[in-house]
Design a protein around this motif. Structure first.
Motif, PDB file in Angstrom:
ATOM      1  N   PHE A   1      33.469  12.563  63.234  1.00 54.80           N
ATOM      2  CA  PHE A   1      32.909  13.558  62.334  1.00 54.80           C
ATOM      3  C   PHE A   1      31.410  13.398  62.133  1.00 54.80           C
ATOM      4  O   PHE A   1      30.754  14.280  61.563  1.00 54.80           O
ATOM      5  CB  PHE A   1      33.614  13.527  60.972  1.00 54.80           C
ATOM      6  N   GLY A   2      30.859  12.281  62.552  1.00 54.30           N
ATOM      7  CA  GLY A   2      29.436  12.064  62.341  1.00 54.30           C
ATOM      8  C   GLY A   2      28.912  10.955  63.220  1.00 54.30           C
ATOM      9  O   GLY A   2      29.666  10.301  63.940  1.00 54.30           O
TER      10      GLY A   2
ATOM     11  N   TYR B   1      24.088  12.094  60.859  1.00 54.39           N
ATOM     12  CA  TYR B   1      24.362  13.426  61.378  1.00 54.39           C
ATOM     13  C   TYR B   1      25.834  13.733  61.146  1.00 54.39           C
ATOM     14  O   TYR B   1      26.686  12.859  61.303  1.00 54.39           O
ATOM     15  CB  TYR B   1      24.078  13.497  62.884  1.00 54.39           C
TER      16      TYR B   1
ATOM     17  N   ARG C   1      29.170  16.570  61.828  1.00 61.12           N
ATOM     18  CA  ARG C   1      29.719  17.609  62.707  1.00 61.12           C
ATOM     19  C   ARG C   1      29.634  18.953  61.985  1.00 61.12           C
ATOM     20  O   ARG C   1      29.945  19.043  60.799  1.00 61.12           O
ATOM     21  CB  ARG C   1      31.175  17.262  63.034  1.00 61.12           C
TER      22      ARG C   1
ATOM     23  N   ASP D   1      30.138  23.480  62.445  1.00 57.18           N
ATOM     24  CA  ASP D   1      30.656  24.609  63.205  1.00 57.18           C
ATOM     25  C   ASP D   1      29.976  25.855  62.655  1.00 57.18           C
ATOM     26  O   ASP D   1      29.029  25.762  61.864  1.00 57.18           O
ATOM     27  CB  ASP D   1      32.188  24.681  63.143  1.00 57.18           C
TER      28      ASP D   1
ATOM     29  N   ARG E   1      27.067  25.427  59.783  1.00 58.92           N
ATOM     30  CA  ARG E   1      25.734  25.304  60.401  1.00 58.92           C
ATOM     31  C   ARG E   1      24.651  25.937  59.527  1.00 58.92           C
ATOM     32  O   ARG E   1      23.573  25.379  59.347  1.00 58.92           O
ATOM     33  CB  ARG E   1      25.739  25.923  61.789  1.00 58.92           C
TER      34      ARG E   1
ATOM     35  N   ALA F   1      26.383  20.360  67.898  1.00 55.72           N
ATOM     36  CA  ALA F   1      27.578  20.144  67.087  1.00 55.72           C
ATOM     37  C   ALA F   1      27.318  19.163  65.941  1.00 55.72           C
ATOM     38  O   ALA F   1      28.151  19.026  65.048  1.00 55.72           O
ATOM     39  CB  ALA F   1      28.721  19.632  67.947  1.00 55.72           C
ATOM     40  N   TYR F   2      26.151  18.477  65.965  1.00 53.09           N
ATOM     41  CA  TYR F   2      25.821  17.495  64.919  1.00 53.09           C
ATOM     42  C   TYR F   2      24.433  17.789  64.366  1.00 53.09           C
ATOM     43  O   TYR F   2      23.475  17.876  65.120  1.00 53.09           O
ATOM     44  CB  TYR F   2      25.858  16.066  65.482  1.00 53.09           C
TER      45      TYR F   2
ATOM     46  N   ALA G   1      32.951  18.119  57.391  1.00 50.72           N
ATOM     47  CA  ALA G   1      32.722  17.649  58.765  1.00 50.72           C
ATOM     48  C   ALA G   1      33.991  17.022  59.347  1.00 50.72           C
ATOM     49  O   ALA G   1      34.288  17.202  60.537  1.00 50.72           O
ATOM     50  CB  ALA G   1      31.568  16.643  58.797  1.00 50.72           C
TER      51      ALA G   1
ATOM     52  N   ALA H   1      35.858  18.286  62.667  1.00 51.86           N
ATOM     53  CA  ALA H   1      36.118  17.359  63.777  1.00 51.86           C
ATOM     54  C   ALA H   1      37.599  17.349  64.140  1.00 51.86           C
ATOM     55  O   ALA H   1      37.954  17.305  65.323  1.00 51.86           O
ATOM     56  CB  ALA H   1      35.644  15.958  63.407  1.00 51.86           C
TER      57      ALA H   1
END
Length: 133
Positions: free
Chosen positions: A38-39, A47, A49, A51, A55, A79-80, A101, A105
């Protein structure tokens, strides 16, 4: 892209209620929950994740996607996105962004296609006793 041990410990402490797992990857650290990444931590930045649903939240506060140099060119991983530094001082809000996140993920991992063989050679399976073919 190295991550200092102090920064890694700081982030893991903040995310403690979610029980993340940190694994060294290349010169950074991947953050996992339930097997889904997830990060990541790189260059003492966190950072998460993203979508299409999250975003805009990151871009709205000026965050940029994770990127690194490969030779002479910059490679971006959209994606991150970097977590805003001031969010690290607001644990409850950081935990909500992190929960989002994690959900992203997990969805990505469940919809991912199985990896193909790199050799493109025939796949063999071990025969059980009594198998004739």
């Amino acid at each position: 892209m190295a991550v200092s041990r102090g920064f890694q410990d700081f982030i893991l402490d903040l995310l403690g209620p979610l029980y993340p797992v940190a694994l060294r990857m290349f010169s950074g650290v991947g953050l996992f929950h339930g097997g889904a990444m997830f990060g990541l931590l790189a260059r003492d930045a966190m950072y998460l994740r993203v979508d299409d649903t999250t975003r805009e939240r990151f871009e709205g506060v000026g965050s940029q996607p994770f990127s690194y140099m490969r030779g002479e060119r910059e490679v971006s991983l959209p994606a991150y996105y970097v977590v805003p530094e001031d969010l690290l001082g607001r644990q409850d809000e950081l935990l909500q962004w992190t929960r989002d996140a994690i959900a992203i993920a997990r969805r990505a991992a469940s919809s991912a296609r199985p990896a193909k063989s790199r050799s493109n050679g025939p796949r063999y399976r071990k025969r059980r006793n009594g198998d004739s073919g």
